[in-house]
Design a protein around this motif. Structure first.
Motif: not given
Length: 364
Positions: A216-239, A241-245
């Motif tokens: 669970t601790n390992w999964r939480n660590s991976v999940s937290t890092r993955l959520d941080a990447v997916l929820g990053h402002r730049i990633v969110r804006r890229i996605v 922007a793709l919808f806008i295009v």
């Protein structure tokens, strides 16, 4: 720059924010079902892509052929046995994934069982799979959301959280969710039992030495890092922007087709379904972008998520019959965009919930 509300209250109307609170339905149950369903769709795509790339090999010899429907049945059996002999929500999540893969392998060979000549390439088989996937999604989602949660259901969720805590499987998100769900119990006869469960959640802490706790601790660590990447402002804006295009491109295409009188012809059922599902997704994308520029951020995200779900459950499956292995690229991109949207929506819902709680505290 993508429009973005400056305060949590700006995500939508206050009444809409209240409706999105996790107290109203079992979000964990819906998440497990979505894992099952998307694992099934992904398995169908990957299986057909692999078989096409490898020239449709057969496992077995001497007149024997081991169909992958058998592996699908075995995996579904494993998922059932896992939930039957083990405890904990984490096992249910794993069983959803394994069962989804098994169901995908099973349903992929439906063509063999509806034709007299055992034809794996039976064209309407894709339509059958489509109907099954879409009905699964619509019915299960409707049941989970519409049934809501009564006090005894809330109590059961709290009890499961206490069980997960004892097993070392409970993370902070589900811990706080369980406490909020228990706070929503209104029946005075269940108040003492709910209080006892909350006391247990507050007082008991697992040692953290068990295998489940480490996983669970390992999964939480991976999940937290993955959520941080997916929820990053730049990633969110890229996605976004793709919808806008995509929205601008769709509008431009529609205008050009209107003035040039381009005739759109569907040669078969597969083409017609792709055309209709693509049109539906496009309309949802355009509406989502419209609400995005009107600072209705949460509503825009949900519309964009709906467009991706339709693409994953309908368009990608039918495109696969036409493009075979090449459809995997579109599927992976859609899955990535869906993951970014889900993380962003979860963040916005949490912000809306916090704003509502603060508002209630001020009133009292």
């Amino acid at each position: 720059m993508t429009p973005r509300p400056t305060t949590p209250q700006a995500t939508d109307q206050k009444t809409s924010a209240v409706k999105t609170l996790p107290h109203n339905y079992d979000r964990a149950a819906l998440a497990r079902f979505e894992v099952f369903l998307f694992a099934s769709v992904a398995t169908v795509l990957v299986t057909r892509g692999y078989l096409a790339a490898m020239g449709y090999p057969q496992i077995g010899g001497g007149g024997l052929h081991v169909a992958h429907v058998l592996w699908g049945g075995l995996l579904m059996a494993v998922a059932i046995v896992m939930t039957a002999i083990t405890e904990g929500s984490r096992i249910r999540a794993r069983a959803s994934l394994i069962g989804g893969i098994g169901f995908g392998l099973f349903i992929d060979e439906v063509g063999k069982f509806v034709t007299s000549d055992v034809n794996y390439f039976y064209q309407p088989a894709i339509a059958i799979m489509y109907v099954v996937f879409v009905l699964f999604y619509l019915i299960a989602r409707e049941i989970v959301i519409r049934r809501g949660m009564n006090d005894r259901h809330r109590l059961a969720i709290g009890a499961r959280a206490l069980s997960d805590l004892a097993l070392g499987q409970l993370d902070k998100v589900h811990y706080h969710h369980a406490l909020r769900v228990l706070d929503g119990i209104q029946d005075p006869e269940l108040a003492d039992l709910a209080g006892s469960i909350k006391t247990g959640l507050h007082s008991h802490t697992p040692t953290g030495d068990g295998v489940e706790s480490r996983l669970t601790n390992w999964r939480n660590s991976v999940s937290t890092r993955l959520d941080a990447v997916l929820g990053h402002r730049i990633v969110r804006r890229i996605v976004l922007a793709l919808f806008i295009v995509e929205a601008l491109g769709s509008i431009a295409t529609a205008v050009i087709a209107l003035f040039t009188k381009v005739e759109i012809v569907a040669e078969d059922v597969s083409d017609l379904v792709v055309l209709l599902s693509t049109a539906t997704s496009t309309i949802l994308v355009i509406l989502g972008v419209w609400f995005l520029f009107r600072n209705r951020y949460l509503r825009a995200l949900r519309l964009l998520r709906a467009s991706i779900v339709i693409s994953l459950l309908v368009t990608q499956v039918y495109l696969f019959t036409q493009d075979q292995f090449g459809a995997l690229t579109g599927f992976v991109l859609s899955l990535f965009m869906l993951a970014v949207l889900r993380v962003t929506i979860r963040t916005e819902e949490a912000a809306a919930e916090a704003a509502t709680d603060r508002s209630l505290e001020v009133r009292h």
